[in-house]
Motif scaffolding. Structure first.
Motif, PDB file in Angstrom:
ATOM      1  N   ALA A   1      95.701   5.801  13.008  1.00 15.72           N
ATOM      2  CA  ALA A   1      95.421   4.367  12.927  1.00 15.72           C
ATOM      3  C   ALA A   1      95.376   3.895  11.480  1.00 15.72           C
ATOM      4  O   ALA A   1      95.879   2.811  11.152  1.00 15.72           O
ATOM      5  N   LEU A   2      94.795   4.695  10.609  1.00 19.51           N
ATOM      6  CA  LEU A   2      94.704   4.323   9.194  1.00 19.51           C
ATOM      7  C   LEU A   2      96.080   4.351   8.534  1.00 19.51           C
ATOM      8  O   LEU A   2      96.395   3.474   7.714  1.00 19.51           O
ATOM      9  N   VAL A   3      96.900   5.320   8.864  1.00 17.95           N
ATOM     10  CA  VAL A   3      98.254   5.375   8.316  1.00 17.95           C
ATOM     11  C   VAL A   3      99.062   4.166   8.763  1.00 17.95           C
ATOM     12  O   VAL A   3      99.780   3.543   7.961  1.00 17.95           O
ATOM     13  N   THR A   4      98.946   3.811  10.029  1.00 20.22           N
ATOM     14  CA  THR A   4      99.643   2.628  10.545  1.00 20.22           C
ATOM     15  C   THR A   4      99.198   1.376   9.804  1.00 20.22           C
ATOM     16  O   THR A   4     100.023   0.534   9.418  1.00 20.22           O
ATOM     17  N   ALA A   5      97.900   1.247   9.577  1.00 21.84           N
ATOM     18  CA  ALA A   5      97.372   0.096   8.850  1.00 21.84           C
ATOM     19  C   ALA A   5      97.841   0.100   7.403  1.00 21.84           C
ATOM     20  O   ALA A   5      98.168  -0.954   6.838  1.00 21.84           O
ATOM     21  N   ALA A   6      97.888   1.275   6.789  1.00 23.35           N
ATOM     22  CA  ALA A   6      98.339   1.368   5.399  1.00 23.35           C
ATOM     23  C   ALA A   6      99.803   0.974   5.265  1.00 23.35           C
ATOM     24  O   ALA A   6     100.185   0.252   4.323  1.00 23.35           O
ATOM     25  N   LEU A   7     100.638   1.408   6.193  1.00 27.66           N
ATOM     26  CA  LEU A   7     102.051   1.026   6.162  1.00 27.66           C
ATOM     27  C   LEU A   7     102.209  -0.478   6.359  1.00 27.66           C
ATOM     28  O   LEU A   7     103.098  -1.104   5.770  1.00 27.66           O
TER      29      LEU A   7
ATOM     30  N   ILE B   1     100.029  -2.751   5.356  1.00 21.50           N
ATOM     31  CA  ILE B   1      99.641  -3.362   4.078  1.00 21.50           C
ATOM     32  C   ILE B   1     100.811  -3.310   3.101  1.00 21.50           C
ATOM     33  O   ILE B   1     101.100  -4.295   2.396  1.00 21.50           O
ATOM     34  N   VAL B   2     101.506  -2.176   3.047  1.00 20.35           N
ATOM     35  CA  VAL B   2     102.664  -2.051   2.161  1.00 20.35           C
ATOM     36  C   VAL B   2     103.777  -2.997   2.598  1.00 20.35           C
ATOM     37  O   VAL B   2     104.438  -3.633   1.762  1.00 20.35           O
ATOM     38  N   ASP B   3     103.997  -3.108   3.893  1.00 15.79           N
ATOM     39  CA  ASP B   3     105.015  -4.031   4.395  1.00 15.79           C
ATOM     40  C   ASP B   3     104.738  -5.466   3.950  1.00 15.79           C
ATOM     41  O   ASP B   3     105.651  -6.233   3.640  1.00 15.79           O
ATOM     42  N   GLU B   4     103.469  -5.829   3.920  1.00 17.59           N
ATOM     43  CA  GLU B   4     103.098  -7.207   3.603  1.00 17.59           C
ATOM     44  C   GLU B   4     103.036  -7.476   2.102  1.00 17.59           C
ATOM     45  O   GLU B   4     103.389  -8.567   1.658  1.00 17.59           O
ATOM     46  N   GLY B   5     102.606  -6.498   1.323  1.00 15.75           N
ATOM     47  CA  GLY B   5     102.389  -6.781  -0.094  1.00 15.75           C
ATOM     48  C   GLY B   5     102.962  -5.790  -1.073  1.00 15.75           C
ATOM     49  O   GLY B   5     102.746  -5.913  -2.282  1.00 15.75           O
ATOM     50  N   GLY B   6     103.683  -4.781  -0.597  1.00 16.86           N
ATOM     51  CA  GLY B   6     104.219  -3.776  -1.492  1.00 16.86           C
ATOM     52  C   GLY B   6     103.237  -2.639  -1.723  1.00 16.86           C
ATOM     53  O   GLY B   6     102.061  -2.727  -1.356  1.00 16.86           O
ATOM     54  N   LEU B   7     103.721  -1.585  -2.360  1.00 23.44           N
ATOM     55  CA  LEU B   7     102.916  -0.390  -2.548  1.00 23.44           C
ATOM     56  C   LEU B   7     101.712  -0.654  -3.449  1.00 23.44           C
ATOM     57  O   LEU B   7     100.646  -0.060  -3.266  1.00 23.44           O
TER      58      LEU B   7
ATOM     59  N   ALA C   1     121.786  12.369   7.526  1.00 22.88           N
ATOM     60  CA  ALA C   1     121.684  11.540   6.317  1.00 22.88           C
ATOM     61  C   ALA C   1     121.549  10.065   6.666  1.00 22.88           C
ATOM     62  O   ALA C   1     120.734   9.346   6.078  1.00 22.88           O
ATOM     63  N   ARG C   2     122.323   9.614   7.609  1.00 24.98           N
ATOM     64  CA  ARG C   2     122.261   8.202   8.006  1.00 24.98           C
ATOM     65  C   ARG C   2     120.933   7.869   8.678  1.00 24.98           C
ATOM     66  O   ARG C   2     120.362   6.795   8.456  1.00 24.98           O
ATOM     67  N   GLN C   3     120.442   8.784   9.497  1.00 31.29           N
ATOM     68  CA  GLN C   3     119.160   8.539  10.162  1.00 31.29           C
ATOM     69  C   GLN C   3     118.018   8.536   9.151  1.00 31.29           C
ATOM     70  O   GLN C   3     117.095   7.725   9.247  1.00 31.29           O
ATOM     71  N   LEU C   4     118.076   9.429   8.173  1.00 30.16           N
ATOM     72  CA  LEU C   4     117.062   9.450   7.119  1.00 30.16           C
ATOM     73  C   LEU C   4     117.097   8.149   6.328  1.00 30.16           C
ATOM     74  O   LEU C   4     116.045   7.554   6.051  1.00 30.16           O
ATOM     75  N   ARG C   5     118.274   7.713   5.967  1.00 29.95           N
ATOM     76  CA  ARG C   5     118.408   6.444   5.226  1.00 29.95           C
ATOM     77  C   ARG C   5     117.829   5.286   6.037  1.00 29.95           C
ATOM     78  O   ARG C   5     117.105   4.435   5.518  1.00 29.95           O
ATOM     79  N   GLN C   6     118.143   5.242   7.310  1.00 32.07           N
ATOM     80  CA  GLN C   6     117.648   4.171   8.167  1.00 32.07           C
ATOM     81  C   GLN C   6     116.128   4.176   8.230  1.00 32.07           C
ATOM     82  O   GLN C   6     115.485   3.114   8.166  1.00 32.07           O
ATOM     83  N   ALA C   7     115.530   5.361   8.328  1.00 30.98           N
ATOM     84  CA  ALA C   7     114.066   5.460   8.384  1.00 30.98           C
ATOM     85  C   ALA C   7     113.434   4.997   7.077  1.00 30.98           C
ATOM     86  O   ALA C   7     112.403   4.315   7.082  1.00 30.98           O
ATOM     87  N   LEU C   8     114.028   5.354   5.956  1.00 33.09           N
ATOM     88  CA  LEU C   8     113.491   4.938   4.656  1.00 33.09           C
ATOM     89  C   LEU C   8     113.579   3.429   4.484  1.00 33.09           C
ATOM     90  O   LEU C   8     112.635   2.782   4.015  1.00 33.09           O
ATOM     91  N   LEU C   9     114.717   2.851   4.860  1.00 28.03           N
ATOM     92  CA  LEU C   9     114.919   1.417   4.662  1.00 28.03           C
ATOM     93  C   LEU C   9     114.114   0.577   5.655  1.00 28.03           C
ATOM     94  O   LEU C   9     113.838  -0.588   5.391  1.00 28.03           O
ATOM     95  N   ALA C  10     113.734   1.174   6.777  1.00 27.83           N
ATOM     96  CA  ALA C  10     112.982   0.418   7.788  1.00 27.83           C
ATOM     97  C   ALA C  10     111.573   0.094   7.312  1.00 27.83           C
ATOM     98  O   ALA C  10     110.950  -0.849   7.813  1.00 27.83           O
TER      99      ALA C  10
END
Length: 221
Positions: A24-30, A32-38, A96-105
Motif C-alpha cells: 500500500a505504501l509503495v502504491t501511494a509513493a508511486l 506521489i511521484v506520478d503527481e509531482g515527480g521524484l 526489451a520492449r516490455q521493459l521499456r513500456q513498464a518504465l515509461l508507464a
C-alpha cells in the motif's frame, strides 16, 4: 424477562500484515511521484498521504532508499511479458520492449529503477530470463551476463532520456547559428533525435546485430 444486554463494542482492527502495508505504501509513493515527480516524494509526505505518523513508515522501510528499491520492484513486476518467443532475437526484442513500456508507464520510472541496485525478486527474474535467452543464443559465463547488461542498460538509458524530455526541447535544437556551429550534426534531420520509438527500434537492432556477430562458434563468411 431477562434484561437485554448492550452489544459488545467492535474489536479494534488489527494492522495489516507487513507485506500488505508495504504494498500500500509503495502504491501511494508511486502515486506521489506520478503527481509531482521524484523530488515530491518524501517520507513525511508519504506518511501524511496515508494518515500515518512518520515512525510507522520507518517501521516498514528503514530509509528512503529501501522504499525506492521496492518502488523499482513494483515497476519491474510489469516488465516481464507472459509469452515466450522461440527465436532468441525475437525474445530479446519482446523483453526489451516490455521493459521499456513498464518504465515509461510510470513517471520517472527509469530514474527509480536506475537508482536501485537491490537484488530482489523481479529484478532477478528479469535478469534470469535475459541470461537464459543469451545462453540459448550461444553465450555463456560473463558473455551472457554482459550481453544481458547491455540490453538492460540500453533500454534504461533510452527511457531515462525520453522521460527527461521537456516541452521546449525541439525548439532548443534550432538555436541561432546552430547549423553553422555544428554543420555535421545539422546536416542530418536532427529533429529525429526526438523520435524515440523509431530510434529505440534502430538502436536495439544494432545491439542485436552486434550480438549476432559475437556468438561463439558462429560460422564466418
Amino acid at each position: 424477562m431477562p434484561k437485554r444486554q448492550d452489544a459488545s463494542p467492535p474489536a479494534p482492527t488489527s494492522p495489516p500484515p507487513p507485506a500488505t502495508r508495504a504494498h500500500a505504501l509503495v502504491t501511494a509513493a508511486l502515486r506521489i511521484v506520478d503527481e509531482g515527480g521524484l523530488e515530491a516524494l518524501t517520507m513525511r509526505r508519504l506518511a501524511d498521504a496515508n494518515k500515518l505518523q512518520l515512525p510507522a513508515i520507518y517501521r516498514v522501510f528503514s530509509n528512503k532508499q529501501a522504499l525506492l528499491d521496492e518502488m523499482a520492484e513494483a515497476i519491474l513486476a510489469k516488465a516481464l511479458p507472459d509469452g515466450n518467443e522461440q527465436d532468441w532475437e525475437a525474445e530479446v526484442t519482446l523483453v526489451a520492449r516490455q521493459l521499456r513500456q513498464a518504465l515509461l508507464a510510470q513517471r520517472e520510472g527509469a530514474r527509480i529503477v536506475g537508482g536501485s541496485y537491490a537484488a530482489k525478486r523481479h529484478s532477478l527474474t528479469l535478469a534470469e530470463r535475459l541470461v537464459g535467452v543469451m545462453r540459448r543464443a550461444g553465450f555463456n559465463g560473463v558473455a551472457a551476463l554482459w550481453a544481458t547488461s547491455t540490453v538492460f542498460c540500453y533500454v534504461l538509458g533510452e527511457a531515462l532520456e525520453q522521460q527527461g524530455l521537456t516541452d521546449d526541447a525541439r525548439d532548443r535544437l534550432a538555436f541561432p547559428g546552430a547549423r553553422q556551429t555544428y554543420p555535421q550534426l545539422f546536416s542530418t534531420p536532427v529533429e529525429e533525435i526526438l523520435n524515440f520509438d523509431d530510434r529505440f527500434a534502430f538502436g536495439l537492432g544494432l545491439i542485436l546485430g552486434g550480438l549476432r556477430e559475437q556468438i561463439p562458434g558462429k560460422d564466418l563468411p
